[in-house]
Design a protein around this motif. Structure first.
Motif, PDB file in Angstrom:
ATOM      1  N   TRP A 128       9.330   0.115  11.040  1.00  0.00           N
ATOM      2  CA  TRP A 128       9.873  -0.806  12.052  1.00  0.00           C
ATOM      3  C   TRP A 128      10.462  -2.078  11.455  1.00  0.00           C
ATOM      4  O   TRP A 128      10.881  -2.974  12.195  1.00  0.00           O
TER       5      TRP A 128
ATOM      6  N   ASP B 129       1.406   7.519   8.054  1.00  0.00           N
ATOM      7  CA  ASP B 129       0.861   6.383   7.290  1.00  0.00           C
ATOM      8  C   ASP B 129       1.124   5.087   8.057  1.00  0.00           C
ATOM      9  O   ASP B 129       1.472   4.066   7.466  1.00  0.00           O
ATOM     10  N   ILE B 130       0.963   5.137   9.397  1.00  0.00           N
ATOM     11  CA  ILE B 130       1.207   3.948  10.233  1.00  0.00           C
ATOM     12  C   ILE B 130      -0.094   3.155  10.395  1.00  0.00           C
ATOM     13  O   ILE B 130      -1.102   3.468   9.755  1.00  0.00           O
ATOM     14  N   ASP B 131      -0.088   2.144  11.258  1.00  0.00           N
ATOM     15  CA  ASP B 131      -1.306   1.381  11.539  1.00  0.00           C
ATOM     16  C   ASP B 131      -2.380   2.345  12.050  1.00  0.00           C
ATOM     17  O   ASP B 131      -2.108   3.184  12.920  1.00  0.00           O
TER      18      ASP B 131
ATOM     19  N   PRO C 200       0.786  -1.243   0.000  1.00  0.00           N
ATOM     20  CA  PRO C 200       0.000   0.000   0.000  1.00  0.00           C
ATOM     21  C   PRO C 200       0.820   1.297   0.000  1.00  0.00           C
ATOM     22  O   PRO C 200       0.919   1.982   1.015  1.00  0.00           O
ATOM     23  N   ILE C 201       1.382   1.650  -1.145  1.00  0.00           N
ATOM     24  CA  ILE C 201       2.062   2.956  -1.260  1.00  0.00           C
ATOM     25  C   ILE C 201       1.014   4.039  -1.553  1.00  0.00           C
ATOM     26  O   ILE C 201      -0.107   3.734  -1.962  1.00  0.00           O
ATOM     27  N   ILE C 202       1.390   5.293  -1.377  1.00  0.00           N
ATOM     28  CA  ILE C 202       0.421   6.377  -1.609  1.00  0.00           C
ATOM     29  C   ILE C 202       0.127   6.587  -3.096  1.00  0.00           C
ATOM     30  O   ILE C 202      -0.881   7.190  -3.438  1.00  0.00           O
TER      31      ILE C 202
ATOM     32  N   GLY D 200      12.303   1.416  13.689  1.00  0.00           N
ATOM     33  CA  GLY D 200      11.683   1.399  15.009  1.00  0.00           C
ATOM     34  C   GLY D 200      10.256   1.869  14.941  1.00  0.00           C
ATOM     35  O   GLY D 200       9.718   2.118  13.851  1.00  0.00           O
ATOM     36  N   GLU D 201       9.647   1.988  16.113  1.00  0.00           N
ATOM     37  CA  GLU D 201       8.257   2.424  16.189  1.00  0.00           C
ATOM     38  C   GLU D 201       8.220   3.934  15.924  1.00  0.00           C
ATOM     39  O   GLU D 201       8.958   4.704  16.540  1.00  0.00           O
ATOM     40  N   ALA D 202       7.333   4.344  15.040  1.00  0.00           N
ATOM     41  CA  ALA D 202       7.396   5.710  14.512  1.00  0.00           C
ATOM     42  C   ALA D 202       6.984   6.793  15.512  1.00  0.00           C
ATOM     43  O   ALA D 202       7.594   7.875  15.534  1.00  0.00           O
TER      44      ALA D 202
ATOM     45  N   LEU E  63      12.580  -3.325   4.910  1.00  0.00           N
ATOM     46  CA  LEU E  63      11.982  -2.207   4.163  1.00  0.00           C
ATOM     47  C   LEU E  63      12.889  -0.977   4.204  1.00  0.00           C
ATOM     48  O   LEU E  63      13.026  -0.245   3.225  1.00  0.00           O
TER      49      LEU E  63
ATOM     50  N   GLY F 136       5.847   5.783   9.233  1.00  0.00           N
ATOM     51  CA  GLY F 136       5.378   4.670   8.400  1.00  0.00           C
ATOM     52  C   GLY F 136       5.786   4.871   6.958  1.00  0.00           C
ATOM     53  O   GLY F 136       4.977   5.216   6.107  1.00  0.00           O
TER      54      GLY F 136
ATOM     55  N   TYR G 246       8.658   4.992  -1.039  1.00  0.00           N
ATOM     56  CA  TYR G 246       7.986   5.647  -2.166  1.00  0.00           C
ATOM     57  C   TYR G 246       7.527   7.067  -1.787  1.00  0.00           C
ATOM     58  O   TYR G 246       7.876   8.037  -2.474  1.00  0.00           O
ATOM     59  N   SER G 247       6.781   7.184  -0.679  1.00  0.00           N
ATOM     60  CA  SER G 247       6.345   8.525  -0.255  1.00  0.00           C
ATOM     61  C   SER G 247       7.562   9.385   0.070  1.00  0.00           C
ATOM     62  O   SER G 247       7.601  10.585  -0.252  1.00  0.00           O
TER      63      SER G 247
END
Ligand SMILES: C[S@@+](CC[C@H](N)C(=O)[O-])C[C@H]1O[C@@H](n2cnc3c(N)ncnc32)[C@H](O)[C@@H]1O
Length: 212
Positions: free
Chosen positions: A89, A134-136, A36-38, A115-117, A93, A62, A67-68
């Motif tokens: 994280w 763009d995280i969870d 899921p890229i923007i 890591g966690e954003a 990637l 995220g 890409y973003s």
């Protein structure tokens, strides 16, 4: 559910100016692997916003395989230089992003954190001109106070997936992700610290400016 009619998506995609071959390679990978890229329409919008406010410092929560990040890096480079913080994280990637972004000539602009954003932003030295999230989706609400603290007044907050394939309209959908998006929308729209719009491109891009 696609928010945009496919012919509108096709029309708008064709209006995006020609892109670096590496960026096109990243788009093809996303298509092939359903990552899921923007995408080019939102990517170009992010670039345009960053150019318009002369952004030099950008923080992404995220970042995926970059890409973003590439769109923001293009803007910062054209704005005369600065730094973009890539945060994801997943080490694989992050490495992949570094490879793509180096090919595009952004080696000296992008910094990488695995890591966690939200945690990474909370310890980062602000202020930033643009913060992109763009995280969870269930974590969007708890990121907001940290984003507010680290963004400069007049800076832009950009958030992806704010229409969530239409799931936000379904009152029976009470999953943590959908609730997170609804809550975030309320926190921004009913708050005089922000002026915001949700642009119905791709999956809904919220663009807000910090007023105070
Ligand atoms: C939607 S993808 C990012 C796509 C990217 N913004 C783009 O358009 O190219 C989100 C990525 O962030 C990761 N992620 C989700 N929540 C995160 C968090 N709280 N901290 C760090 N990474 C996170 C996911 O595992 C995924 O790799």
């Amino acid at each position: 559910m696609d928010i945009l009619h496919p012919s509108v998506t096709e029309y708008l995609t064709n209006l995006v100016p020609p892109r670096h071959p590496e960026l096109q390679k990243m788009e093809a990978y996303a298509e092939e692997h359903d990552f899921p890229i923007i995408g080019p329409i939102c990517g170009h919008m992010c670039y345009r916003i960053a150019r318009a406010i002369d952004a030099k410092r950008i923080f992404e929560l995220g970042s995926g395989y970059g890409y973003s990040t590439a769109w923001f890096a293009k803007a910062v480079q054209e704005n005369g230089g600065g730094d973009i913080q890539h945060v994801v994280w997943d080490n694989e990637l992050s490495t992949k992003a570094r490879e793509h972004l180096n090919v595009m000539g952004y080696k000296d602009l992008v910094r990488y954190t695995v890591g966690e954003a939200i945690q990474a932003l909370s310890v980062a030295t602000g202020p930033y001109d643009v913060i992109f999230m763009d995280i969870d989706k269930q974590d969007y609400p708890k990121a907001l106070p940290v984003i507010h603290e680290k963004l400069r007044v007049g800076g832009a907050l950009i958030i992806d997936n704010m229409l969530w394939s239409g799931r936000i309209f379904d009152q029976k959908d009470t999953t943590p992700e959908t609730k997170g998006i609804r809550e975030t929308t309320g926190m921004i729209m009913n708050n005089d610290r922000w002026v915001a719009s949700i642009i119905p491109i791709r999956d809904g891009l919220l663009v807000a400016n910090k007023m105070k």
